[in-house]
Scaffold this active site. Structure first.
Site, PDB file in Angstrom:
ATOM      1  N   CYS A  68       0.867  -1.187   0.000  1.00 36.31           N
ATOM      2  CA  CYS A  68       0.000   0.000   0.000  1.00 36.31           C
ATOM      3  C   CYS A  68       0.901   1.234   0.000  1.00 36.31           C
ATOM      4  CB  CYS A  68      -0.986  -0.023   1.163  1.00 36.31           C
ATOM      5  SG  CYS A  68      -0.243   0.025   2.806  1.00 36.31           S
ATOM      6  N   ASP A  85      -8.224   3.913   1.108  1.00 33.29           N
ATOM      7  CA  ASP A  85      -7.263   4.260   2.152  1.00 33.29           C
ATOM      8  C   ASP A  85      -8.033   4.745   3.383  1.00 33.29           C
ATOM      9  OD1 ASP A  85      -5.310   5.265   3.750  1.00 33.29           O
ATOM     10  OD2 ASP A  85      -4.279   6.344   2.146  1.00 33.29           O
ATOM     11  N   ARG A 127      -3.405  -0.621   5.428  1.00 32.60           N
ATOM     12  CA  ARG A 127      -3.994  -1.715   4.645  1.00 32.60           C
ATOM     13  C   ARG A 127      -3.072  -2.919   4.477  1.00 32.60           C
ATOM     14  NH1 ARG A 127      -5.302   2.121  -0.299  1.00 32.60           N
ATOM     15  NH2 ARG A 127      -3.357   2.985   0.560  1.00 32.60           N
TER      16      ARG A 127
HETATM   17  P1  4NP Z   1      -1.850   2.838   4.050  1.00 30.52           P
HETATM   18  O1  4NP Z   1      -2.478   4.191   4.622  1.00 30.52           O
HETATM   19  O2  4NP Z   1      -1.284   3.169   2.682  1.00 30.52           O
HETATM   20  O3  4NP Z   1      -3.004   1.901   3.987  1.00 30.52           O
HETATM   21  O4  4NP Z   1      -0.786   2.410   5.040  1.00 30.52           O
HETATM   22  C1  4NP Z   1      -1.749   5.377   4.741  1.00 30.52           C
HETATM   23  C2  4NP Z   1      -0.967   5.574   5.840  1.00 30.52           C
HETATM   24  C3  4NP Z   1      -0.255   6.745   5.991  1.00 30.52           C
HETATM   25  C4  4NP Z   1      -0.343   7.728   5.017  1.00 30.52           C
HETATM   26  C5  4NP Z   1      -1.118   7.523   3.908  1.00 30.52           C
HETATM   27  C6  4NP Z   1      -1.822   6.339   3.764  1.00 30.52           C
HETATM   28  N1  4NP Z   1       0.365   8.946   5.182  1.00 30.52           N
HETATM   29  O5  4NP Z   1       0.197   9.839   4.344  1.00 30.52           O
HETATM   30  O6  4NP Z   1       1.118   9.088   6.151  1.00 30.52           O
END
Ligand code: 4NP
Length: 151
Positions: free
Chosen positions: A8, A122, A14
């Site tokens: 991800c 997300d 995720r």
């Molecule tokens: P992930 O979610 O891609 O599902 O781990 C996110 C976690 C952190 C961030 C963006 C998406 N961030 O911008 O820090």
């Protein structure tokens, strides 16, 4: 050994869930599951508290995971690379060196909803219910992956 990588953006919401869920459904004598993020935002971090909580609610412990960034060598290490959304897909494909690399990259929800190109949303900026929804989608997709690989 068959190696599967979940990817991800941040590797804290995720993909750690996808990693933990699929790991729990496969025989570790034959399968290795891991996860990574396309960004460097959360290298070395534990999964998001809300992912840890929804996993725990479903009897899964993901606190043994630490964030890492997807690297080009992962195309060599892994047989299957599952991404959560189209932006992850683009970011991973950009690093591919050949058609074999590209062929390894799949949207994970195409396992449960073939050819629909659906995305795992997300949940980072939303509320707790987003994490429940993500868990359900990933559990269903990982069921399909585990049935396929064990047949
Ligand atoms: P992930 O979610 O891609 O599902 O781990 C996110 C976690 C952190 C961030 C963006 C998406 N961030 O911008 O820090």
């Amino acid at each position: 050994m068959i190696r599967i990588l979940m990817v991800c953006l941040g590797n804290i919401c995720r993909s750690p869930l996808a990693h933990g869920i699929l790991d729990s459904k496969l025989d570790s004598n034959f399968f290795e599951v891991d996860s990574a993020g396309t960004s460097n935002y959360h290298i070395g971090s534990l999964p998001d508290k809300r992912s840890i909580a929804v996993a725990r609610k479903n009897n899964l412990d993901i606190t043994n995971q630490l964030g890492k960034q997807f690297i080009v060598e992962d195309f060599e290490t892994y047989d299957y690379i599952y991404v959560m959304d189209k932006s992850n897909f683009e970011n991973v494909i950009k690093m591919a060196r050949n058609v074999e690399d590209i062929a390894k990259v799949k949207l994970i929800l195409n396992e449960s909803h073939p050819n629909k190109n659906l995305e795992v949303p997300d949940p980072y900026y939303g509320g707790d219910s987003g994490f429940d929804d993500v868990y359900k989608m990933l559990d269903e997709a990982c069921d399909c992956i585990s049935k396929k690989t064990q047949c």
